[in-house]
Design an enzyme around this catalytic site. Structure first.
Site, PDB file in Angstrom:
ATOM      1  N   SER A  36       0.811  -1.217   0.000  1.00  0.00           N
ATOM      2  CA  SER A  36       0.000   0.000   0.000  1.00  0.00           C
ATOM      3  C   SER A  36       0.850   1.276   0.000  1.00  0.00           C
ATOM      4  O   SER A  36       1.731   1.441  -0.827  1.00  0.00           O
ATOM      5  CB  SER A  36      -0.965  -0.039   1.185  1.00  0.00           C
ATOM      6  OG  SER A  36      -1.989   0.900   1.049  1.00  0.00           O
ATOM      7  N   ASP A  89      -9.145  -3.929  -5.784  1.00  0.00           N
ATOM      8  CA  ASP A  89      -8.858  -4.840  -4.663  1.00  0.00           C
ATOM      9  C   ASP A  89      -9.738  -4.558  -3.452  1.00  0.00           C
ATOM     10  O   ASP A  89      -9.436  -4.988  -2.342  1.00  0.00           O
ATOM     11  CB  ASP A  89      -7.378  -4.776  -4.284  1.00  0.00           C
ATOM     12  CG  ASP A  89      -6.944  -3.423  -3.728  1.00  0.00           C
ATOM     13  OD1 ASP A  89      -7.810  -2.558  -3.472  1.00  0.00           O
ATOM     14  OD2 ASP A  89      -5.731  -3.224  -3.520  1.00  0.00           O
ATOM     15  N   HIS A 120      -7.355  -5.760  -0.715  1.00  0.00           N
ATOM     16  CA  HIS A 120      -6.277  -4.867  -0.304  1.00  0.00           C
ATOM     17  C   HIS A 120      -5.762  -5.238   1.081  1.00  0.00           C
ATOM     18  O   HIS A 120      -4.547  -5.290   1.315  1.00  0.00           O
ATOM     19  CB  HIS A 120      -6.793  -3.420  -0.303  1.00  0.00           C
ATOM     20  CG  HIS A 120      -5.729  -2.389  -0.135  1.00  0.00           C
ATOM     21  ND1 HIS A 120      -4.936  -1.952  -1.171  1.00  0.00           N
ATOM     22  CD2 HIS A 120      -5.314  -1.703   0.960  1.00  0.00           C
ATOM     23  CE1 HIS A 120      -4.088  -1.043  -0.733  1.00  0.00           C
ATOM     24  NE2 HIS A 120      -4.295  -0.877   0.554  1.00  0.00           N
TER      25      HIS A 120
END
Length: 449
Positions: A218, A386, A419
């Site tokens: 991320s 995601d 994610h």
């Protein structure tokens, strides 16, 4: 494309940990017996760079702190040496009276005269154990079951032969702060990049000069990219073997516009979105994650139909969006510091592997009705991604890298991997170990030749 009402509620602690999306190394753990064969291998050191909210953050309060309530004055009842306590993650944020305490302590303030961000008055913060993975394995060690972050990945690397403090390191940071375009001060983010640079150099020196592998989920991927882009080619070649990113939001996320407009509780019950919205808006790194104009272009991302006044917002008129949601103070830092930073994505200058989750419903556009932004969207349109970052952001910006003859790019798509789930996904972990095995095999072959 699917149209749905706003997302349903999820488990409180798990969801809040997902929401928000600096000293000595810890004592090395004993090497697992299964990895004994790694003693003869030449391992490239690995440095884990967490995403937003991906490591513990500590705070202490000084005499300048002005609490909003008696509860905020007294909480927490127990504090550590020097008055330090864990600000993130603390489950007390789920208790309504203490949510405001948490928010006011997490707040950042933009100072136009200094062109920079600062903590709230009377709030000092720090990130401990820089160089160690200790503060990014679990966000709250007493709640390991629900606050695990990078422990699964770190444990997988240890099973593969890596050892904490020898060839496995962590680089936690104050994830509220970000970076700014050239010509603008960014002392907190800049200091982090310098500490990260020194950590990379020390890890290489401690492992026979072998360049490091940066593993960054991320927001950590954006920081890693900026470190590489701001370093010379000789430094990159000598110190970084590969960058491995997991669900990096290269071009931001439409979901951030929901965060700025209404506050994003991710369905956590009893948490007032209006309280955490101000804190979320104040985060410099959250502003960095707004949809980038170069990725989302003129695509309509937000529609407002309040009282018949029909307005649309794209990534290219983000300043109008910030004004209309009542966040005027965010316009100038976005215009001068953030937008120039995200206009072009620099090449890493080292081989890169991007692991991305796909096929998960991801916020693609938002429609707000008569209640305005405060009431949240009446309709959410979902697309591919995601679950947090849109596919256009995950893949679009790196396509230009693939066209560069000097840049090696590998993209690994992981269907139905979210994610937040990618750090615990078996296929993702296998890919990371595969990459490291390949690099380490080449290193061993070279040493033996």
């Amino acid at each position: 494309m699917a149209r749905h009402p706003p997302p349903p509620a999820v488990a409180p602690a798990v969801a809040l940990v997902a929401m928000l999306s600096l000293a000595s190394c810890c004592v090395p753990a004993a090497r697992p017996a299964a990895a004994a064969g790694a003693e003869q291998r030449q391992l490239h050191p690995v440095i884990l760079i967490p995403g937003a909210g991906g490591n513990q953050l500590e705070a202490r309060l000084t005499e300048e702190y002005t609490p909003s309530s008696l509860a905020c004055r007294l909480w927490p009842l127990v504090r550590g040496r020097g008055g330090w306590f864990r600000l993130w993650f603390d489950p007390s944020v789920l208790v309504a009276p203490l949510t405001r305490c948490f928010a006011e302590r997490m707040m950042l303030y933009y100072d136009p005269a200094a062109d920079d961000y600062r903590n709230a008055a009377g709030v000092e913060t720090r990130v401990s154990d820089f160089g160690s993975t200790s503060t990014l394995r679990y966000l709250d060690p007493s709640l390991k079951f629900v606050t695990g972050y990078m422990n699964t990945l770190a444990s997988a690397l240890e099973k593969a032969g890596y050892e904490e403090g020898r060839d496995l390191f962590g680089a936690p940071y104050d994830f509220r702060y970000g970076l700014a375009a050239p010509g603008h001060p960014s002392p907190v983010g800049g200091a982090y990049l310098e500490r990260l640079r020194l950590l990379v150099e020390a890890a290489c020196a401690a492992n026979g000069g072998r360049p490091a592998v940066l593993v960054a989920p991320s927001l950590g991927g954006l920081f890693a990219l900026q470190l590489l882009a701001r370093s010379s080619p000789p430094w990159r070649a000598a110190h970084v073997a590969r960058l491995v990113t997991l669900s990096a939001p290269w071009g931001g996320s439409v979901q951030e516009m929901l965060t700025f407009a209404s506050g994003n509780t991710l369905g956590v019950p009893f948490v007032d979105a209006s309280i955490i919205r101000d804190e979320q808006r104040s985060s410099e790194s959250n502003m960095w994650l707004l949809p980038a104009p170069g990725v989302f272009g003129n695509t309509t991302l937000v529609v407002s139909r309040r009282h018949g006044d029909y307005r649309t917002y794209t990534a290219k008129n983000m300043t109008a969006f910030l004004r209309d949601i009542g966040f005027e103070e965010g316009v100038e830092p976005y215009r001068s510091r953030i937008r120039p930073l995200v206009e072009a994505l620099p090449e890493p200058g080292v081989p890169v592997t991007c692991l991305v989750g796909t096929g998960v419903d991801t916020v693609e556009s938002l429609v707000f009705g008569d209640g305005g932004f405060d009431d949240g969207p009446e309709t959410v349109v979902y697309g591919d991604g995601d679950g947090t970052v849109n596919l256009a952001s995950l893949l679009g910006p790196i396509k230009a890298w693939a066209d560069s003859p000097a840049q090696v790019v590998e993209v690994v798509e992981l269907p139905k991997v979210s994610h937040t789930g990618i750090l615990n996904d078996k296929s993702a972990l296998q890919q990371i170990v595969r990459i490291l095995d390949s690099i380490n095999l080449n290193a061993t072959s070279y040493q033996q030749s």
